[in-house]
Motif scaffolding. Structure first.
Motif, PDB file in Angstrom:
ATOM      1  N   PHE A  54       0.865  -1.172   0.000  1.00  0.00           N
ATOM      2  CA  PHE A  54       0.000   0.000   0.000  1.00  0.00           C
ATOM      3  C   PHE A  54       0.902   1.222   0.000  1.00  0.00           C
ATOM      4  O   PHE A  54       1.604   1.489   0.954  1.00  0.00           O
ATOM      5  CB  PHE A  54      -0.919  -0.007   1.219  1.00  0.00           C
ATOM      6  CG  PHE A  54      -1.881   1.141   1.253  1.00  0.00           C
ATOM      7  CD1 PHE A  54      -3.000   1.157   0.435  1.00  0.00           C
ATOM      8  CD2 PHE A  54      -1.668   2.214   2.105  1.00  0.00           C
ATOM      9  CE1 PHE A  54      -3.885   2.219   0.460  1.00  0.00           C
ATOM     10  CE2 PHE A  54      -2.546   3.272   2.135  1.00  0.00           C
ATOM     11  CZ  PHE A  54      -3.658   3.277   1.312  1.00  0.00           C
ATOM     12  N   LEU A  74      -5.680   0.902   8.941  1.00  0.00           N
ATOM     13  CA  LEU A  74      -5.076   0.164   7.823  1.00  0.00           C
ATOM     14  C   LEU A  74      -4.184  -0.951   8.338  1.00  0.00           C
ATOM     15  O   LEU A  74      -4.249  -2.086   7.872  1.00  0.00           O
ATOM     16  CB  LEU A  74      -4.240   1.100   6.945  1.00  0.00           C
ATOM     17  CG  LEU A  74      -4.957   1.893   5.887  1.00  0.00           C
ATOM     18  CD1 LEU A  74      -3.989   2.862   5.208  1.00  0.00           C
ATOM     19  CD2 LEU A  74      -5.582   0.990   4.854  1.00  0.00           C
ATOM     20  N   THR A  79      -5.875  -3.922   6.506  1.00  0.00           N
ATOM     21  CA  THR A  79      -4.827  -4.588   5.712  1.00  0.00           C
ATOM     22  C   THR A  79      -3.662  -5.032   6.597  1.00  0.00           C
ATOM     23  O   THR A  79      -2.519  -4.626   6.380  1.00  0.00           O
ATOM     24  CB  THR A  79      -4.303  -3.630   4.611  1.00  0.00           C
ATOM     25  OG1 THR A  79      -3.810  -2.437   5.252  1.00  0.00           O
ATOM     26  CG2 THR A  79      -5.369  -3.266   3.609  1.00  0.00           C
ATOM     27  N   VAL A  88      -0.383  -6.413   4.842  1.00  0.00           N
ATOM     28  CA  VAL A  88       0.108  -5.659   3.694  1.00  0.00           C
ATOM     29  C   VAL A  88       1.305  -4.804   4.097  1.00  0.00           C
ATOM     30  O   VAL A  88       1.367  -4.268   5.198  1.00  0.00           O
ATOM     31  CB  VAL A  88      -1.020  -4.767   3.120  1.00  0.00           C
ATOM     32  CG1 VAL A  88      -0.506  -3.844   2.037  1.00  0.00           C
ATOM     33  CG2 VAL A  88      -2.141  -5.651   2.582  1.00  0.00           C
ATOM     34  N   ILE A 116       3.003  -1.583   4.221  1.00  0.00           N
ATOM     35  CA  ILE A 116       2.426  -0.235   4.186  1.00  0.00           C
ATOM     36  C   ILE A 116       3.519   0.831   4.281  1.00  0.00           C
ATOM     37  O   ILE A 116       4.397   0.764   5.130  1.00  0.00           O
ATOM     38  CB  ILE A 116       1.411  -0.038   5.324  1.00  0.00           C
ATOM     39  CG1 ILE A 116       0.254  -1.020   5.140  1.00  0.00           C
ATOM     40  CG2 ILE A 116       0.907   1.402   5.364  1.00  0.00           C
ATOM     41  CD1 ILE A 116      -0.778  -0.981   6.245  1.00  0.00           C
TER      42      ILE A 116
END
Length: 127
Positions: A2, A44, A49, A52, A54
């Motif tokens: 991300f 997030l 996420t 993920v 980030i």
């Protein structure tokens, strides 16, 4: 991965409070009331996420070496990378070697290559 396309402002004017027409310059003093943007990075990382890689961005107002704003952000949100820009030198200093500059390498290319390497390591370590 991300990787936000742009940094978001910390403040905004709600649509319901925006003027319907152009603000006239002859109107005298102008007073603007802004609301704080909700912080979404925590959601997030933990909820939306969690698996993920980030990357977030931080604008540092203090150029001194003891300014730990990027490290503090990593500690608070527990994500992988903070790209910290120093406001004072944002448009005057890039961390490129002379050799890289002569080859036409831009800071974005160097940043993306570094992030790609970190992302590969992140994926390898997750499996």
């Amino acid at each position: 991965m991300f990787y936000p396309a742009e940094a978001l402002s910390d403040c905004y004017i709600p649509v319901s409070e925006m003027p319907e027409h152009k603000i006239q310059s002859s109107g005298g003093l102008l007073q603007i009331t802004m609301k704080m943007m909700p912080k979404i990075l925590s959601s997030l990382v933990t909820d939306l996420t969690p698996k993920v890689f980030i990357i977030s961005f931080k604008l540092a107002m203090d150029p001194s070496p003891h300014c730990n704003c990027a490290n503090n952000t990593l500690e608070v949100y527990q994500h992988q990378v903070v790209v910290a820009n120093i406001c004072e030198i944002l448009e005057t200093k890039l961390l490129l070697s002379d050799e890289e500059a002569e080859k036409g390498i831009e800071i974005e290319e160097k940043t993306v290559n570094n992030l790609q390497s970190q992302h590969t390591t992140f994926i390898y370590n997750k499996n």
